[in-house]
Motif scaffolding. Structure first.
Motif, PDB file in Angstrom:
ATOM      1  N   LYS A 186     -86.521   3.309  70.491  1.00 46.10           N
ATOM      2  CA  LYS A 186     -87.975   3.146  70.554  1.00 46.10           C
ATOM      3  C   LYS A 186     -88.609   3.849  69.362  1.00 46.10           C
ATOM      4  O   LYS A 186     -88.340   5.023  69.101  1.00 46.10           O
ATOM      5  N   ASP A 187     -89.453   3.096  68.650  1.00 44.39           N
ATOM      6  CA  ASP A 187     -90.153   3.706  67.521  1.00 44.39           C
ATOM      7  C   ASP A 187     -91.359   4.495  68.033  1.00 44.39           C
ATOM      8  O   ASP A 187     -91.608   4.565  69.243  1.00 44.39           O
ATOM      9  N   ASN A 188     -92.132   5.081  67.108  1.00 43.74           N
ATOM     10  CA  ASN A 188     -93.250   5.935  67.526  1.00 43.74           C
ATOM     11  C   ASN A 188     -94.394   5.153  68.167  1.00 43.74           C
ATOM     12  O   ASN A 188     -95.312   5.741  68.717  1.00 43.74           O
ATOM     13  N   GLU A 189     -94.350   3.830  68.116  1.00 43.31           N
ATOM     14  CA  GLU A 189     -95.342   3.001  68.803  1.00 43.31           C
ATOM     15  C   GLU A 189     -94.842   2.536  70.170  1.00 43.31           C
ATOM     16  O   GLU A 189     -95.516   1.791  70.863  1.00 43.31           O
ATOM     17  N   GLY A 190     -93.612   2.917  70.519  1.00 42.98           N
ATOM     18  CA  GLY A 190     -93.046   2.543  71.809  1.00 42.98           C
ATOM     19  C   GLY A 190     -92.345   1.201  71.827  1.00 42.98           C
ATOM     20  O   GLY A 190     -91.927   0.733  72.884  1.00 42.98           O
ATOM     21  N   ASP A 191     -92.212   0.571  70.652  1.00 43.86           N
ATOM     22  CA  ASP A 191     -91.517  -0.716  70.579  1.00 43.86           C
ATOM     23  C   ASP A 191     -90.012  -0.489  70.551  1.00 43.86           C
ATOM     24  O   ASP A 191     -89.525   0.432  69.893  1.00 43.86           O
ATOM     25  N   LYS A 192     -89.286  -1.357  71.264  1.00 43.28           N
ATOM     26  CA  LYS A 192     -87.826  -1.292  71.219  1.00 43.28           C
ATOM     27  C   LYS A 192     -87.345  -2.059  69.992  1.00 43.28           C
ATOM     28  O   LYS A 192     -87.614  -3.246  69.851  1.00 43.28           O
ATOM     29  N   ILE A 193     -86.625  -1.362  69.126  1.00 45.19           N
ATOM     30  CA  ILE A 193     -86.111  -1.931  67.885  1.00 45.19           C
ATOM     31  C   ILE A 193     -84.603  -2.091  68.030  1.00 45.19           C
ATOM     32  O   ILE A 193     -83.893  -1.134  68.337  1.00 45.19           O
ATOM     33  N   ARG A 194     -84.125  -3.293  67.811  1.00 42.93           N
ATOM     34  CA  ARG A 194     -82.701  -3.590  67.969  1.00 42.93           C
ATOM     35  C   ARG A 194     -81.893  -3.026  66.801  1.00 42.93           C
ATOM     36  O   ARG A 194     -82.320  -3.066  65.653  1.00 42.93           O
ATOM     37  N   ILE A 195     -80.696  -2.539  67.116  1.00 46.76           N
ATOM     38  CA  ILE A 195     -79.765  -2.014  66.113  1.00 46.76           C
ATOM     39  C   ILE A 195     -78.533  -2.912  66.107  1.00 46.76           C
ATOM     40  O   ILE A 195     -77.828  -3.009  67.112  1.00 46.76           O
ATOM     41  N   ASN A 196     -78.278  -3.564  64.970  1.00 43.91           N
ATOM     42  CA  ASN A 196     -77.112  -4.444  64.855  1.00 43.91           C
ATOM     43  C   ASN A 196     -76.146  -4.008  63.769  1.00 43.91           C
ATOM     44  O   ASN A 196     -75.047  -4.550  63.681  1.00 43.91           O
ATOM     45  N   THR A 197     -76.563  -3.092  62.922  1.00 42.60           N
ATOM     46  CA  THR A 197     -75.716  -2.688  61.798  1.00 42.60           C
ATOM     47  C   THR A 197     -75.770  -1.175  61.625  1.00 42.60           C
ATOM     48  O   THR A 197     -76.641  -0.495  62.185  1.00 42.60           O
ATOM     49  N   GLU A 198     -74.859  -0.678  60.819  1.00 39.93           N
ATOM     50  CA  GLU A 198     -74.850   0.749  60.525  1.00 39.93           C
ATOM     51  C   GLU A 198     -76.123   1.156  59.783  1.00 39.93           C
ATOM     52  O   GLU A 198     -76.671   2.230  60.005  1.00 39.93           O
ATOM     53  N   ARG A 199     -76.612   0.286  58.914  1.00 31.41           N
ATOM     54  CA  ARG A 199     -77.852   0.574  58.175  1.00 31.41           C
ATOM     55  C   ARG A 199     -79.037   0.687  59.131  1.00 31.41           C
ATOM     56  O   ARG A 199     -79.887   1.568  58.978  1.00 31.41           O
ATOM     57  N   GLU A 200     -79.103  -0.193  60.128  1.00 27.75           N
ATOM     58  CA  GLU A 200     -80.189  -0.120  61.110  1.00 27.75           C
ATOM     59  C   GLU A 200     -80.077   1.143  61.963  1.00 27.75           C
ATOM     60  O   GLU A 200     -81.087   1.730  62.348  1.00 27.75           O
ATOM     61  N   LEU A 201     -78.851   1.574  62.237  1.00 22.47           N
ATOM     62  CA  LEU A 201     -78.658   2.834  62.955  1.00 22.47           C
ATOM     63  C   LEU A 201     -79.165   3.995  62.104  1.00 22.47           C
ATOM     64  O   LEU A 201     -79.825   4.905  62.604  1.00 22.47           O
ATOM     65  N   GLU A 202     -78.884   3.943  60.823  1.00 19.29           N
ATOM     66  CA  GLU A 202     -79.348   4.986  59.906  1.00 19.29           C
ATOM     67  C   GLU A 202     -80.880   5.044  59.876  1.00 19.29           C
ATOM     68  O   GLU A 202     -81.476   6.124  59.885  1.00 19.29           O
ATOM     69  N   ILE A 203     -81.524   3.888  59.881  1.00 15.64           N
ATOM     70  CA  ILE A 203     -82.993   3.837  59.916  1.00 15.64           C
ATOM     71  C   ILE A 203     -83.508   4.482  61.200  1.00 15.64           C
ATOM     72  O   ILE A 203     -84.451   5.277  61.181  1.00 15.64           O
ATOM     73  N   ALA A 204     -82.869   4.147  62.322  1.00 23.28           N
ATOM     74  CA  ALA A 204     -83.273   4.738  63.606  1.00 23.28           C
ATOM     75  C   ALA A 204     -83.137   6.255  63.568  1.00 23.28           C
ATOM     76  O   ALA A 204     -84.020   6.978  64.046  1.00 23.28           O
ATOM     77  N   LEU A 205     -82.051   6.738  62.988  1.00 19.26           N
ATOM     78  CA  LEU A 205     -81.837   8.185  62.899  1.00 19.26           C
ATOM     79  C   LEU A 205     -82.908   8.850  62.039  1.00 19.26           C
ATOM     80  O   LEU A 205     -83.406   9.930  62.371  1.00 19.26           O
ATOM     81  N   ASN A 206     -83.257   8.206  60.935  1.00 14.03           N
ATOM     82  CA  ASN A 206     -84.257   8.777  60.026  1.00 14.03           C
ATOM     83  C   ASN A 206     -85.660   8.779  60.616  1.00 14.03           C
ATOM     84  O   ASN A 206     -86.473   9.635  60.282  1.00 14.03           O
ATOM     85  N   GLU A 207     -85.950   7.818  61.478  1.00 14.02           N
ATOM     86  CA  GLU A 207     -87.301   7.705  62.024  1.00 14.02           C
ATOM     87  C   GLU A 207     -87.457   8.341  63.399  1.00 14.02           C
ATOM     88  O   GLU A 207     -88.555   8.355  63.945  1.00 14.02           O
ATOM     89  N   THR A 208     -86.378   8.846  63.955  1.00  9.16           N
ATOM     90  CA  THR A 208     -86.428   9.466  65.274  1.00  9.16           C
ATOM     91  C   THR A 208     -86.403  10.974  65.112  1.00  9.16           C
ATOM     92  O   THR A 208     -85.508  11.525  64.478  1.00  9.16           O
ATOM     93  N   SER A 209     -87.392  11.622  65.699  1.00  8.09           N
ATOM     94  CA  SER A 209     -87.461  13.078  65.567  1.00  8.09           C
ATOM     95  C   SER A 209     -86.807  13.795  66.743  1.00  8.09           C
ATOM     96  O   SER A 209     -86.532  14.983  66.666  1.00  8.09           O
ATOM     97  N   SER A 210     -86.557  13.080  67.824  1.00 10.21           N
ATOM     98  CA  SER A 210     -86.005  13.738  69.005  1.00 10.21           C
ATOM     99  C   SER A 210     -84.501  13.944  68.872  1.00 10.21           C
ATOM    100  O   SER A 210     -83.813  13.218  68.178  1.00 10.21           O
ATOM    101  N   SER A 211     -84.043  14.974  69.524  1.00 13.46           N
ATOM    102  CA  SER A 211     -82.605  15.209  69.602  1.00 13.46           C
ATOM    103  C   SER A 211     -82.308  15.570  71.047  1.00 13.46           C
ATOM    104  O   SER A 211     -82.949  16.462  71.593  1.00 13.46           O
ATOM    105  N   PRO A 212     -81.430  14.898  71.712  1.00 10.76           N
ATOM    106  CA  PRO A 212     -80.590  13.814  71.234  1.00 10.76           C
ATOM    107  C   PRO A 212     -81.397  12.533  70.993  1.00 10.76           C
ATOM    108  O   PRO A 212     -82.486  12.362  71.525  1.00 10.76           O
ATOM    109  N   ILE A 213     -80.823  11.652  70.223  1.00 11.81           N
ATOM    110  CA  ILE A 213     -81.457  10.382  69.901  1.00 11.81           C
ATOM    111  C   ILE A 213     -81.293   9.448  71.100  1.00 11.81           C
ATOM    112  O   ILE A 213     -80.187   9.277  71.604  1.00 11.81           O
ATOM    113  N   LYS A 214     -82.395   8.860  71.544  1.00 11.48           N
ATOM    114  CA  LYS A 214     -82.349   7.981  72.711  1.00 11.48           C
ATOM    115  C   LYS A 214     -82.059   6.549  72.278  1.00 11.48           C
ATOM    116  O   LYS A 214     -82.739   5.998  71.417  1.00 11.48           O
ATOM    117  N   LEU A 215     -81.027   5.967  72.903  1.00 10.14           N
ATOM    118  CA  LEU A 215     -80.669   4.570  72.673  1.00 10.14           C
ATOM    119  C   LEU A 215     -80.665   3.844  74.008  1.00 10.14           C
ATOM    120  O   LEU A 215     -80.396   4.443  75.053  1.00 10.14           O
TER     121      LEU A 215
END
Length: 182
Positions: free
Chosen positions: A52-81
């Motif tokens: 979930k991005d900061n607007e609450g939208d669910k963003i799909r992860i299909n690649t390692e690059r998309e996972l990296e984007i999720a990690l960079n834009e998520t401030s919470s730890s642990p990262i929620k998937l």
């Protein structure tokens, strides 16, 4: 750098199952493997991962690059998937129901299907590594090596005569050349 995830799965009966998963680094394939293992998801089930991005939208992860984007834009730890089950993929026994020639002496090295039916995919680098059509469709399986699609069985049992033998010799000659010159 290890990554800590909190993974949510909605079960068919409406319950929510939550698992903590820690992986040693940024490896999307390993993360998917761990999710399958921890949630007992069959490798024949399709599922998607979302965050979930900061607007609450669910963003799909299909690649390692998309996972990296999720990690960079998520401030919470642990990262929620969030795991979204999408239904069953063909089970190996379903392969036999499809049309196409049978490669009676070849097994799929990924799903274990015996006597491949339809196209056979042979690795041009690895010795004796073959995939069935369904496993080859998955871009994550053995994508590091080139594969050759073999539409008809390459064994002497087929009634193609001399013409067939020439085709077989050409394919293996090409494979040998590619291996020696790569």
């Amino acid at each position: 750098m290890s990554l800590d995830f909190k993974v949510y799965l909605q079960t068919p009966d409406g319950d929510e199952v939550i698992r903590r998963i820690c992986i040693p680094g940024l490896d999307f394939g390993y993360l998917r493997h761990e999710i399958c293992y921890r949630f007992s998801i069959s490798k024949y089930e399709h599922f998607s991962l979302c965050w979930k991005d900061n607007e609450g939208d669910k963003i799909r992860i299909n690649t390692e690059r998309e996972l990296e984007i999720a990690l960079n834009e998520t401030s919470s730890s642990p990262i929620k998937l969030y795991v979204i089950l999408q239904g069953q993929q063909d089970h190996p026994s379903d392969h036999l129901k499809k049309n196409g020639p049978v490669h009676s002496t070849v097994n799929c090295d990924e799903c274990g299907l015996k006597s491949l039916q339809g196209y056979r995919y042979k690795c041009l680098v690895c010795h004796n590594y073959d995939l069935c059509t369904n496993c080859e469709k998955s871009e994550r399986i053995h994508s590091e090596h080139p594969m050759v699609r073999i539409p008809v069985p390459l064994n002497g049992e087929q009634p193609f005569g001399r013409k067939y033998q020439n085709v077989k010799d050409n394919i293996y000659g090409t494979m040998k050349y590619l291996l020696e010159n790569s």
